[in-house]
Design a protein around this motif. Structure first.
Motif, PDB file in Angstrom:
ATOM      1  N   LEU A  25       0.839  -1.195   0.000  1.00  0.00           N
ATOM      2  CA  LEU A  25       0.000   0.000   0.000  1.00  0.00           C
ATOM      3  C   LEU A  25       0.872   1.242   0.000  1.00  0.00           C
ATOM      4  CD1 LEU A  25      -2.725  -0.846   2.695  1.00  0.00           C
ATOM      5  CD2 LEU A  25      -2.673  -1.460   0.266  1.00  0.00           C
ATOM      6  N   VAL A  26       0.326   2.331  -0.527  1.00  0.00           N
ATOM      7  CA  VAL A  26       1.000   3.628  -0.483  1.00  0.00           C
ATOM      8  C   VAL A  26      -0.065   4.679  -0.186  1.00  0.00           C
ATOM      9  CG1 VAL A  26       0.817   4.053  -2.991  1.00  0.00           C
ATOM     10  CG2 VAL A  26       2.647   5.145  -1.664  1.00  0.00           C
ATOM     11  N   ASN A  27       0.331   5.725   0.544  1.00  0.00           N
ATOM     12  CA  ASN A  27      -0.609   6.810   0.828  1.00  0.00           C
ATOM     13  C   ASN A  27      -0.187   8.073   0.070  1.00  0.00           C
ATOM     14  OD1 ASN A  27       1.431   8.078   2.337  1.00  0.00           O
ATOM     15  ND2 ASN A  27       0.618   7.372   4.291  1.00  0.00           N
ATOM     16  N   ASP A  28      -0.935   9.147   0.246  1.00  0.00           N
ATOM     17  CA  ASP A  28      -0.657  10.389  -0.478  1.00  0.00           C
ATOM     18  C   ASP A  28       0.655  11.035  -0.072  1.00  0.00           C
ATOM     19  OD1 ASP A  28      -2.981  10.125  -1.930  1.00  0.00           O
ATOM     20  OD2 ASP A  28      -4.149  11.469  -0.646  1.00  0.00           O
ATOM     21  N   GLU A  29       1.222  10.628   1.055  1.00  0.00           N
ATOM     22  CA  GLU A  29       2.512  11.144   1.504  1.00  0.00           C
ATOM     23  C   GLU A  29       3.669  10.291   0.991  1.00  0.00           C
ATOM     24  OE1 GLU A  29       3.574  13.822   3.012  1.00  0.00           O
ATOM     25  OE2 GLU A  29       1.676  14.732   3.552  1.00  0.00           O
ATOM     26  N   TRP A  35       0.356  -5.017   3.708  1.00  0.00           N
ATOM     27  CA  TRP A  35      -1.017  -5.188   4.173  1.00  0.00           C
ATOM     28  C   TRP A  35      -1.549  -6.558   3.780  1.00  0.00           C
ATOM     29  CZ3 TRP A  35      -3.111  -2.195   7.586  1.00  0.00           C
ATOM     30  CH2 TRP A  35      -4.464  -2.336   7.874  1.00  0.00           C
ATOM     31  N   PRO A  36      -2.119  -7.308   4.729  1.00  0.00           N
ATOM     32  CA  PRO A  36      -2.702  -8.607   4.396  1.00  0.00           C
ATOM     33  C   PRO A  36      -3.803  -8.453   3.342  1.00  0.00           C
ATOM     34  CG  PRO A  36      -2.491  -8.358   6.777  1.00  0.00           C
ATOM     35  CD  PRO A  36      -2.215  -7.012   6.170  1.00  0.00           C
ATOM     36  N   ALA A  37      -3.732  -9.263   2.289  1.00  0.00           N
ATOM     37  CA  ALA A  37      -4.651  -9.135   1.155  1.00  0.00           C
ATOM     38  C   ALA A  37      -6.100  -9.410   1.537  1.00  0.00           C
ATOM     39  CB  ALA A  37      -4.221 -10.062   0.024  1.00  0.00           C
ATOM     40  N   HIS A  38      -6.341 -10.194   2.579  1.00  0.00           N
ATOM     41  CA  HIS A  38      -7.714 -10.539   2.951  1.00  0.00           C
ATOM     42  C   HIS A  38      -8.403  -9.430   3.761  1.00  0.00           C
ATOM     43  CE1 HIS A  38      -5.516 -11.841   6.561  1.00  0.00           C
ATOM     44  NE2 HIS A  38      -6.642 -11.636   7.215  1.00  0.00           N
ATOM     45  N   LEU A  39      -7.668  -8.394   4.137  1.00  0.00           N
ATOM     46  CA  LEU A  39      -8.258  -7.280   4.881  1.00  0.00           C
ATOM     47  C   LEU A  39      -8.564  -6.120   3.942  1.00  0.00           C
ATOM     48  CD1 LEU A  39      -5.913  -7.199   8.023  1.00  0.00           C
ATOM     49  CD2 LEU A  39      -8.163  -8.273   7.804  1.00  0.00           C
ATOM     50  N   ASP A  40      -9.603  -5.360   4.255  1.00  0.00           N
ATOM     51  CA  ASP A  40      -9.939  -4.181   3.458  1.00  0.00           C
ATOM     52  C   ASP A  40      -8.809  -3.161   3.547  1.00  0.00           C
ATOM     53  OD1 ASP A  40     -12.412  -5.237   2.790  1.00  0.00           O
ATOM     54  OD2 ASP A  40     -13.469  -4.195   4.407  1.00  0.00           O
ATOM     55  N   VAL A  41      -8.552  -2.504   2.424  1.00  0.00           N
ATOM     56  CA  VAL A  41      -7.541  -1.441   2.397  1.00  0.00           C
ATOM     57  C   VAL A  41      -8.084  -0.263   3.201  1.00  0.00           C
ATOM     58  CG1 VAL A  41      -6.304   0.179   0.899  1.00  0.00           C
ATOM     59  CG2 VAL A  41      -6.631  -2.203   0.175  1.00  0.00           C
ATOM     60  N   PRO A  42      -7.324   0.232   4.170  1.00  0.00           N
ATOM     61  CA  PRO A  42      -7.817   1.334   5.005  1.00  0.00           C
ATOM     62  C   PRO A  42      -7.903   2.642   4.218  1.00  0.00           C
ATOM     63  CG  PRO A  42      -5.565   0.774   5.613  1.00  0.00           C
ATOM     64  CD  PRO A  42      -6.000  -0.220   4.586  1.00  0.00           C
ATOM     65  N   GLN A  55       7.289 -11.659   1.231  1.00  0.00           N
ATOM     66  CA  GLN A  55       8.620 -11.220   0.822  1.00  0.00           C
ATOM     67  C   GLN A  55       8.581 -10.403  -0.471  1.00  0.00           C
ATOM     68  OE1 GLN A  55      11.432 -11.573   2.825  1.00  0.00           O
ATOM     69  NE2 GLN A  55      12.018  -9.945   1.407  1.00  0.00           N
ATOM     70  N   GLU A  56       7.747 -10.785  -1.430  1.00  0.00           N
ATOM     71  CA  GLU A  56       7.629 -10.006  -2.671  1.00  0.00           C
ATOM     72  C   GLU A  56       7.194  -8.582  -2.372  1.00  0.00           C
ATOM     73  OE1 GLU A  56       6.369 -13.454  -5.902  1.00  0.00           O
ATOM     74  OE2 GLU A  56       4.829 -12.576  -4.622  1.00  0.00           O
ATOM     75  N   CYS A  57       6.233  -8.430  -1.473  1.00  0.00           N
ATOM     76  CA  CYS A  57       5.743  -7.095  -1.127  1.00  0.00           C
ATOM     77  C   CYS A  57       6.792  -6.304  -0.347  1.00  0.00           C
ATOM     78  CB  CYS A  57       4.426  -7.193  -0.368  1.00  0.00           C
ATOM     79  SG  CYS A  57       3.065  -7.769  -1.418  1.00  0.00           S
ATOM     80  N   LEU A  58       7.491  -6.965   0.572  1.00  0.00           N
ATOM     81  CA  LEU A  58       8.563  -6.279   1.298  1.00  0.00           C
ATOM     82  C   LEU A  58       9.666  -5.827   0.346  1.00  0.00           C
ATOM     83  CD1 LEU A  58       8.847  -8.464   4.520  1.00  0.00           C
ATOM     84  CD2 LEU A  58       7.970  -6.117   4.348  1.00  0.00           C
ATOM     85  N   ASP A  59       9.998  -6.655  -0.640  1.00  0.00           N
ATOM     86  CA  ASP A  59      11.008  -6.272  -1.636  1.00  0.00           C
ATOM     87  C   ASP A  59      10.532  -5.075  -2.460  1.00  0.00           C
ATOM     88  OD1 ASP A  59      12.615  -8.367  -0.757  1.00  0.00           O
ATOM     89  OD2 ASP A  59      12.098  -9.690  -2.451  1.00  0.00           O
ATOM     90  N   ARG A  60       9.250  -5.069  -2.815  1.00  0.00           N
ATOM     91  CA  ARG A  60       8.685  -3.954  -3.576  1.00  0.00           C
ATOM     92  C   ARG A  60       8.764  -2.663  -2.753  1.00  0.00           C
ATOM     93  NH1 ARG A  60       3.601  -5.839  -4.487  1.00  0.00           N
ATOM     94  NH2 ARG A  60       4.495  -7.277  -5.982  1.00  0.00           N
ATOM     95  N   ILE A  61       8.437  -2.752  -1.474  1.00  0.00           N
ATOM     96  CA  ILE A  61       8.508  -1.577  -0.595  1.00  0.00           C
ATOM     97  C   ILE A  61       9.951  -1.090  -0.487  1.00  0.00           C
ATOM     98  CG2 ILE A  61       8.280  -0.814   1.805  1.00  0.00           C
ATOM     99  CD1 ILE A  61       5.785  -2.691   1.959  1.00  0.00           C
ATOM    100  N   GLU A  62      10.887  -2.011  -0.297  1.00  0.00           N
ATOM    101  CA  GLU A  62      12.290  -1.622  -0.152  1.00  0.00           C
ATOM    102  C   GLU A  62      12.814  -0.914  -1.402  1.00  0.00           C
ATOM    103  OE1 GLU A  62      16.660  -3.587   0.743  1.00  0.00           O
ATOM    104  OE2 GLU A  62      14.863  -4.739   1.190  1.00  0.00           O
ATOM    105  N   SER A  63      12.400  -1.370  -2.576  1.00  0.00           N
ATOM    106  CA  SER A  63      12.898  -0.740  -3.802  1.00  0.00           C
ATOM    107  C   SER A  63      12.190   0.572  -4.118  1.00  0.00           C
ATOM    108  CB  SER A  63      12.783  -1.703  -4.986  1.00  0.00           C
ATOM    109  OG  SER A  63      11.437  -1.954  -5.306  1.00  0.00           O
TER     110      SER A  63
END
Length: 82
Positions: A25-29, A35-42, A55-63
């Motif tokens: 997930l990313v916000n306007d800032e 974020w767990p895929a089974h939960l609604d995006v806040p 791990q794929e998502c953590l790698d995406r965030i890190e890059s």
């Protein structure tokens, strides 16, 4: 305490589920979150890329999240130095 069950293992925190499916997930800032895929995006957040493993998502965030400052601070700092 609520626990999610994955196979024979109880996971108390869905963010720690190594076998779970996640979103980046990313916000306007420009701040990122796993974020767990089974939960609604806040509210205030949007998915940034496809669903993937933890791990794929953590790698995406890190890059993607190379500047930890909120976007508004980075922009204000850039204006101050010009």
């Amino acid at each position: 305490m609520d626990c999610a069950r994955t196979g024979d293992v109880a996971v108390a925190n869905p963010f720690d589920d190594e076998s779970g499916r996640f979103l980046t997930l990313v916000n306007d800032e420009g701040q990122y979150s796993l974020w767990p895929a089974h939960l609604d995006v806040p509210g205030g957040w949007r998915a940034d890329g496809p669903e993937g493993s933890r791990q794929e998502c953590l790698d995406r965030i890190e890059s993607a999240w190379v500047d930890m400052r909120p976007l508004s601070l980075a922009q204000a700092t850039a204006v101050d130095t010009e």
